[in-house]
Design a protein around this motif. Structure first.
Motif, mmCIF file in Angstrom:
data_model
loop_
_atom_site.group_PDB
_atom_site.id
_atom_site.type_symbol
_atom_site.label_atom_id
_atom_site.label_comp_id
_atom_site.label_asym_id
_atom_site.label_seq_id
_atom_site.Cartn_x
_atom_site.Cartn_y
_atom_site.Cartn_z
ATOM 1 N N UNK A 799 0.855 -1.192 0.000
ATOM 2 C CA UNK A 799 0.000 0.000 0.000
ATOM 3 C C UNK A 799 0.881 1.228 0.000
ATOM 4 N N UNK A 800 0.330 2.323 -0.541
ATOM 5 C CA UNK A 800 1.083 3.579 -0.546
ATOM 6 C C UNK A 800 0.143 4.697 -0.118
ATOM 7 N N UNK A 801 0.622 5.523 0.784
ATOM 8 C CA UNK A 801 -0.203 6.623 1.282
ATOM 9 C C UNK A 801 -0.153 7.785 0.320
ATOM 10 N N UNK A 802 -1.009 8.775 0.589
ATOM 11 C CA UNK A 802 -1.027 9.967 -0.266
ATOM 12 C C UNK A 802 0.293 10.697 -0.225
ATOM 13 N N UNK A 803 1.016 10.532 0.836
ATOM 14 C CA UNK A 803 2.311 11.192 0.935
ATOM 15 C C UNK A 803 3.427 10.413 0.291
ATOM 16 N N UNK A 804 3.166 9.236 -0.248
ATOM 17 C CA UNK A 804 4.190 8.464 -0.927
ATOM 18 C C UNK A 804 4.844 7.404 -0.090
ATOM 19 N N UNK A 805 4.398 7.210 1.164
ATOM 20 C CA UNK A 805 5.011 6.204 2.036
ATOM 21 C C UNK A 805 4.549 4.815 1.621
ATOM 22 N N UNK A 806 5.471 3.841 1.639
ATOM 23 C CA UNK A 806 5.176 2.460 1.285
ATOM 24 C C UNK A 806 4.952 1.640 2.559
ATOM 25 N N UNK A 807 3.905 0.831 2.552
ATOM 26 C CA UNK A 807 3.556 0.053 3.737
ATOM 27 C C UNK A 807 3.162 -1.352 3.323
ATOM 28 N N UNK A 808 3.445 -2.356 4.192
ATOM 29 C CA UNK A 808 2.799 -3.649 4.052
ATOM 30 C C UNK A 808 1.299 -3.465 4.210
ATOM 31 N N UNK A 809 0.519 -4.343 3.623
ATOM 32 C CA UNK A 809 -0.929 -4.208 3.757
ATOM 33 C C UNK A 809 -1.366 -4.321 5.222
ATOM 34 N N UNK A 810 -0.714 -5.227 5.993
ATOM 35 C CA UNK A 810 -1.070 -5.354 7.406
ATOM 36 C C UNK A 810 -0.737 -4.076 8.168
ATOM 37 N N UNK A 811 0.433 -3.493 7.843
ATOM 38 C CA UNK A 811 0.819 -2.230 8.514
ATOM 39 C C UNK A 811 -0.141 -1.121 8.141
ATOM 40 N N UNK A 812 -0.611 -1.121 6.867
ATOM 41 C CA UNK A 812 -1.554 -0.083 6.431
ATOM 42 C C UNK A 812 -2.883 -0.243 7.143
ATOM 43 N N UNK A 813 -3.321 -1.483 7.378
ATOM 44 C CA UNK A 813 -4.601 -1.723 8.040
ATOM 45 C C UNK A 813 -4.553 -1.284 9.498
ATOM 46 N N UNK A 814 -3.358 -1.370 10.132
ATOM 47 C CA UNK A 814 -3.229 -0.979 11.543
ATOM 48 C C UNK A 814 -2.860 0.480 11.715
ATOM 49 N N UNK A 815 -2.622 1.180 10.602
ATOM 50 C CA UNK A 815 -2.231 2.585 10.689
ATOM 51 C C UNK A 815 -3.461 3.461 10.609
ATOM 52 N N UNK A 816 -3.531 4.438 11.506
ATOM 53 C CA UNK A 816 -4.682 5.344 11.511
ATOM 54 C C UNK A 816 -4.568 6.406 10.434
ATOM 55 N N UNK A 817 -3.345 6.604 9.911
ATOM 56 C CA UNK A 817 -3.125 7.703 8.963
ATOM 57 C C UNK A 817 -2.904 7.219 7.553
#
Length: 829
Positions: A799-817
């Motif tokens: 997954x990638x946030x609007x700011x360009x940060x790359x995340x595992x899908x599990x990390x993205x699911x646990x991230x509030x931002x």
């Protein structure tokens, strides 16, 4: 009798015989041994029967030895080696202290003009002055030999010298010098200007690192080894033959007298008459004075006796100075006791002379027993213990003082003022000495000088006044208010309260205490004896209900009386009853429904008694609005027959009958805004509509209805209002309401439209970001890591946030931002 610091006694005297030539030239001493050097070259050994200062018996003659035909000019003793050093025929020789035989192995030190010893902890040094040489020579003295250690060059030939520790003080023809024996450094002290070599005197102050010299202009100077003078000079005579220090005194010898000077104040304390004195030798605790054929002993008078002699002569300043400066004369306990005694005696001197400031300071410093001062005042004698010993030395002065008081009232008042100042200072200092007598004297003094404020301050605090004696003083002067204070301070609360009750009831007359009733209440509110409280509570309430109720409201939380008992007592005192209920509810946070109900009913009764009492009605309304504990039915029954319409409306509202409450306020209350305030307090739109309907159905209230419409156009629903309005009302009549209502409606509609547009814009922005992120390519080559857990991205799903940060899908699911804007299928990993 003149003051004596030393006593004079004979130690040795050679009877005169025409054929016996015996002339003493020098003396040295090491108790119990005394050694005499004569002009005939003989050394004579004397032995005292005891220590030098404790036995006045004369010395016994011992061995004598002829050293030479020349005079023996100086003798010095070295007890560590049992050596006796003698200067005779310009040579220093060493002899045994007891046999006086010459010590083998010691060569004479030739061509010596003077010499001196320094007895050190680790060695014995001998300092010699070679004849007609500008130097001094340092020798180390041993058991069987001596060695030259150092020579120190001088600017002039030495005349006299003294050694103390590592320093030597040398007197030359016109000056004094200081030399350091370890470094050889020399320093000029001062020029003396003596015309005769005999006036060049130098003496060492043993153990003090100090030298005593005969300075210019007839001044004795004490000089430290550092070259500094720490004491003022001694003004002794010009023709001094010898001098020495017996701390705290310096002795100066002349041909016919010896003078004793204090090193503490530089004054001559004693003069001893002598005849034909030749020299002086310092000893422990005194000195030896010798004449041509006799030796006399100056023994120091014990320090306590010296001080007592000064005190007897009323030389108290000198006695204190001697006590402070002569530490070695007394033990610490003796010094402390003497200091207190002398300080107090000096204080009495100032007291009798009217110097009160000095007297007070000295009395306090000396911790004077107040009874010693109180016994000077005749009226206070009954307060003193029968066995208290009077000061004999003050009797005459006390009689003179009393005669003065009889003839001069102003003088007596000044002395009484001083007595008060001193007793207050002692009291404030927390001194427990004679506390009963001191406080009793203060009470008498306040009564004597009519100082009511001071008297009441004394009795309002814990005190140690003698109850019976002070009771008599207060009764005699009619101080019944203060008498009650005295009883209370001694724990006799029943007597105190009864005394004050008699003042209020007029049985006793006393105007000194205006707040008698308040003091009774204060005492009862802290009293643990409940029988006494109940006995006097009703009497207090009859005199003042507001004060009387404080008996119960000012008590500590642990000591409160049962509320029901108190309420039963207060039933016949309505004002006190109300105040106590307020205390229970607002201060003690009582949740008893009965208390809340009783308070509301009490407020109703008070409001009916005084319709103009807006404060009580305000309290009633606040209670009816805020309290959830009172019995609504009981309170309404009490309000129902009264004209308290607003209060009845509040209670009806508490019963849920808001229509009835509003109807009552509209039709019966003289306050036209009361119904409107009722609706606003309950914050109900429906209540405003109900009020409008009541206005519309009540004759003469059309104007009020129209005002309500115009004032609350935004709060009133237009549809319901239009349904309620009479059909004959024109649009022009309600135009202001319609404009206000439409303006509010339009405003709300526009705000909703704007908020919807803002939300749509935000949604579009997020869609644009998602599209931009999902249509771009990202290569995963094993070097990228998750910005959440910082582990490597090794699988296509991400997954990638609007700011360009790359995340595992599990990390993205646990991230509030983080929000997964793109996923693995969009990469070419």
């Amino acid at each position: 009798m003149a003051f004596e610091a030393f006593t004079l006694s004979h130690v040795f005297e050679k009877p005169f015989h025409p054929k016996d030539k015996f002339n003493i030239q020098c003396v040295d001493c090491h108790p119990p041994n005394i050694y005499l050097g004569t002009k005939q070259g003989t050394v004579q050994h004397l032995t005292l029967p005891s220590t030098l200062n404790s036995d006045p018996s004369p010395a016994r003659e011992g061995n004598a030895r002829k050293l030479s035909n020349s005079p023996v000019l100086r003798l010095r003793l070295a007890p560590p080696f049992n050596h006796l050093l003698a200067l005779c025929n310009r040579a220093v020789t060493v002899h045994d202290m007891f046999s006086l035989e010459a010590k083998p192995g010691f060569k004479k030190i030739q061509n010596v003009a003077q010499f001196e010893l320094s007895l050190r902890d680790d060695a014995v040094w001998v300092v010699t002055c070679p004849s007609q040489r500008r130097l001094i020579r340092l020798h180390a003295l041993g058991a069987d030999r001596w060695d030259v250690l150092r020579e120190i060059a001088l600017v002039q030939e030495p005349v006299e010298l003294a050694v103390e520790g590592d320093s030597v003080c040398v007197g030359t023809g016109d000056r004094y010098l200081l030399c350091d024996l370890t470094t050889g450094r020399r320093e000029e002290l001062l020029q003396h200007g003596h015309g005769s070599r005999r006036q060049v005197l130098v003496g060492a102050v043993a153990g003090a690192g100090e030298f005593l010299i005969n300075g210019p202009g007839g001044l004795g100077l004490c000089v430290l080894a550092s070259g500094m003078c720490q004491r003022p000079p001694l003004p002794w005579p010009q023709d001094v033959l010898a001098a020495c220090v017996c701390f705290p005194y310096a002795l100066s010898l002349q041909a016919h007298e010896l003078q004793v000077y204090s090193l503490l104040d530089q004054q001559c304390k004693q003069t001893v008459r002598l005849s034909g004195a030749l020299g002086l030798c310092s000893t422990a605790g005194g000195a030896l004075v010798f004449t041509d054929r006799a030796v006399l002993r100056l023994s120091a008078v014990p320090g306590r006796q010296q001080i007592q002699a000064l005190v007897r002569e009323e030389r108290l300043g000198e006695a204190l100075l001697l006590l402070e400066g002569g530490h070695s004369l007394h033990t610490p306990e003796e010094r402390k006791e003497l200091q207190r005694s002398i300080t107090c005696r000096a204080g009495f001197q100032h007291f009798f002379q009217g110097r009160f400031t000095d007297a007070k300071d000295l009395f306090i410093e000396g911790q004077l027993d107040p009874r010693e001062l109180l016994q000077l005042f005749p009226d206070l004698l009954p307060t003193l213990p029968a066995d208290f010993p009077p000061r004999e030395e003050h009797r005459a002065a006390a009689r003179e003082l009393r005669e003065l008081w009889r003839s001069d009232t102003d003088s007596e008042l000044r002395y009484l003022g001083f007595l008060g100042d001193f007793l207050r200072a002692v009291r404030d200092g927390g001194s427990p000495a004679a506390a009963e007598e001191a406080d009793s004297a203060l009470l008498w003094l306040y009564v004597r000088t009519a100082d009511s404020d001071g008297l009441l301050r004394l009795l309002a605090q814990p005190n140690a006044c003698k109850l019976r004696a002070c009771e008599s003083i207060l009764v005699k002067d009619g101080r019944f208010f203060a008498l009650g204070q005295l009883y209370r301070s001694h724990g006799k609360h029943q007597e105190a309260i009864q005394t004050w009750v008699d003042i209020v009831d007029g049985v006793r007359r006393d105007t000194s205490g205006a707040e008698v009733l308040g003091l009774i209440v204060s005492t009862l509110s802290r009293l643990e004896d409940r029988d006494t409280v109940w006995t006097h509570a009703a009497w207090t309430l009859r005199n003042d209900q507001e004060l009387g109720v404080q008996i119960f409201t000012r008590r500590s939380a642990e000591d409160h009386f049962p509320p029901e008992d108190v309420l039963a007592l207060l039933e016949t005192y309505p004002r006190a009853h109300t105040l106590y209920l307020e205390f229970l509810i607002y201060e003690s946070s009582s949740e008893e429904a009965g208390h809340h109900t009783l308070l509301a009913q009490a407020y109703v009764s008070l409001s009916l008694q005084d319709p103009e009492d807006a404060e009580t009605r305000g309290k009633l309304r606040r209670l009816l609005w805020d309290s959830q504990r009172y019995d609504v039915s009981a309170v309404y029954e009490r309000l129902k027959p009264t004209p308290l319409h607003q209060e009845k409306a509040i209670v009806l509202g508490r019963r849920g009958d808001h229509i009835g409450a509003l109807t009552l306020l509209v039709r019966d209350s003289p306050d036209t805004t009361a119904a409107e305030e009722y609706c606003l307090r309950l914050a109900g739109q429906d209540l405003l509509l109900s009020l409008l309907n009541i206005y519309l159905t009540t004759e003469g209230r059309s104007t009020a209805a129209l005002d309500l419409l115009n004032k609350y156009a935004l709060e009133l629903s237009g549809e319901k209002v239009l349904d309620a309005l009479p059909e004959h009302w024109s649009v022009q009549l309600i135009a202001d309401y319609l404009v206000g209502a439409m303006r509010g409606t339009i405003h709300q509609s526009r705000m909703r439209t704007m908020q919807k547009a803002l939300e749509q814009a935000r949604l579009l922005r997020h869609k644009a970001l998602w599209m931009q992120a999902s249509h771009s390519m990202l290569r995963l080559d094993g070097t990228q890591s998750c910005d959440g857990c910082h582990n490597a991205l090794t699988a296509p799903p991400f997954a990638r946030t609007a700011g360009g940060a790359l995340l595992h899908l599990d990390c993205a699911n646990h991230s509030a931002t983080a929000s997964p804007l793109c996923a693995g299928p969009h990469s070419d990993a």
